[in-house]
Design a protein around this motif. Sequence first.
Motif, short mmCIF file in Angstrom:
data_model
loop_
_atom_site.label_atom_id
_atom_site.label_comp_id
_atom_site.label_asym_id
_atom_site.label_seq_id
_atom_site.Cartn_x
_atom_site.Cartn_y
_atom_site.Cartn_z
N ILE A 130 0.25 7.87 -3.18
CA ILE A 130 0.37 7.88 -4.78
C ILE A 130 0.05 9.06 -4.97
O ILE A 130 0.81 9.95 -6.25
CB ILE A 130 0.06 6.89 -5.94
N GLU B 164 -2.36 3.72 -4.41
CA GLU B 164 -2.54 2.15 -4.55
C GLU B 164 -2.23 1.14 -3.32
O GLU B 164 -1.18 1.36 -3.10
CB GLU B 164 -1.27 2.32 -5.72
N LYS C 153 1.06 -1.35 -0.33
CA LYS C 153 -0.09 -0.22 -0.25
C LYS C 153 0.69 1.80 0.21
O LYS C 153 1.72 1.73 1.27
CB LYS C 153 -0.60 -0.07 1.42
N ILE D 114 -7.57 1.75 -5.76
CA ILE D 114 -7.02 2.87 -5.51
C ILE D 114 -7.79 3.36 -4.16
O ILE D 114 -8.67 3.32 -4.79
CB ILE D 114 -7.19 4.41 -6.01
N ILE E 65 -5.38 -4.69 -8.47
CA ILE E 65 -5.24 -3.43 -7.83
C ILE E 65 -6.24 -2.39 -7.26
O ILE E 65 -7.29 -2.21 -8.14
CB ILE E 65 -4.25 -2.62 -8.58
N ILE F 67 -2.54 4.43 -11.63
CA ILE F 67 -2.38 3.93 -10.53
C ILE F 67 -1.06 4.31 -9.99
O ILE F 67 -0.57 4.85 -9.07
CB ILE F 67 -2.16 2.69 -10.31
N LYS F 68 -0.27 5.90 -10.78
CA LYS F 68 0.73 6.52 -10.67
C LYS F 68 0.57 7.84 -11.06
O LYS F 68 -0.54 8.43 -12.08
CB LYS F 68 1.92 6.28 -11.09
N THR G 215 -2.45 -2.73 -3.82
CA THR G 215 -1.30 -4.07 -4.59
C THR G 215 -1.74 -5.44 -3.58
O THR G 215 -0.49 -4.86 -2.92
CB THR G 215 -0.51 -3.79 -6.16
#
Length: 256
Positions: free
Chosen positions: A120, A130, A117, A150, A148, A180-181, A132
């Motif tokens: 981000i 995030e 975790k 958010i 994944i 995710i980024k 995952t």
Amino acid sequence: MRTFILLITLFCLTNSTTNDEFELFLSKFDSGRTKVSAHIASKYFGIKGNSNAVRMYTNALFFKNDSLVCFSCYIPCTAGGICETVNLYLFNREGNLLKTTKRFAYDYADCGFNDYKKLIYQKDSLLLFEVTAKKMLCSKDSILSEDIKIESYVLSPELYLHKQGTQYINTARDYYFASIKVLSAKDLANFSKKELAHIRNEIFAAHGHKFKTRYWADYFANKEWYDPLFDNASHFVSAVERKNIKLITTFEQEKE
């Protein structure tokens, strides 16, 4: 009377020294990850042990005002593989610990899994993480499955994390990294104008946007993950995705 004045003076000096020591510790956050001394760990966090036993490092300073300071510390553990935790702390400016949020972020892994975790995106009180979970094949170091999501939170001044929602990311998407980024210019430098358009529109498609343009409607209709639900899915787009769309659009215009 003289005794009273002396006591007040000694109290002020002692309190000033304590403040100076705590402020010096806070300054360590400006120089990246720094090991927390055994003295600081014991005095301010209640963690006992010598300098070799204390496994705690400065991580990030979130906010600091006249009365409160909020920061995170990185704590590696002694298990095999990857074993890292980030805790969040709220102190007053005198150095008194008011609240701890454990497992604010984490990263655990060995050859068979990788669960993490990570923060981000942060703007004001909004935090996006995030989260995952990967299952790995040890013998080939390959990914068997990857889930994944958010998670969005609002951080209150009292350091309470209020969960706002969860967005699940379908890894079957071609460009799911855009969700995710926070992308940089370097991330987009090698994409063509057409590819950039695909990345941008895929973000909307992932939220169920119905495309009026025939090309995009037909293109995403062939994607098994696409489910056209909304005439306008813009209000489902996350802060990270919104920021990425803006950058992608800029790159598209520059390639005209």
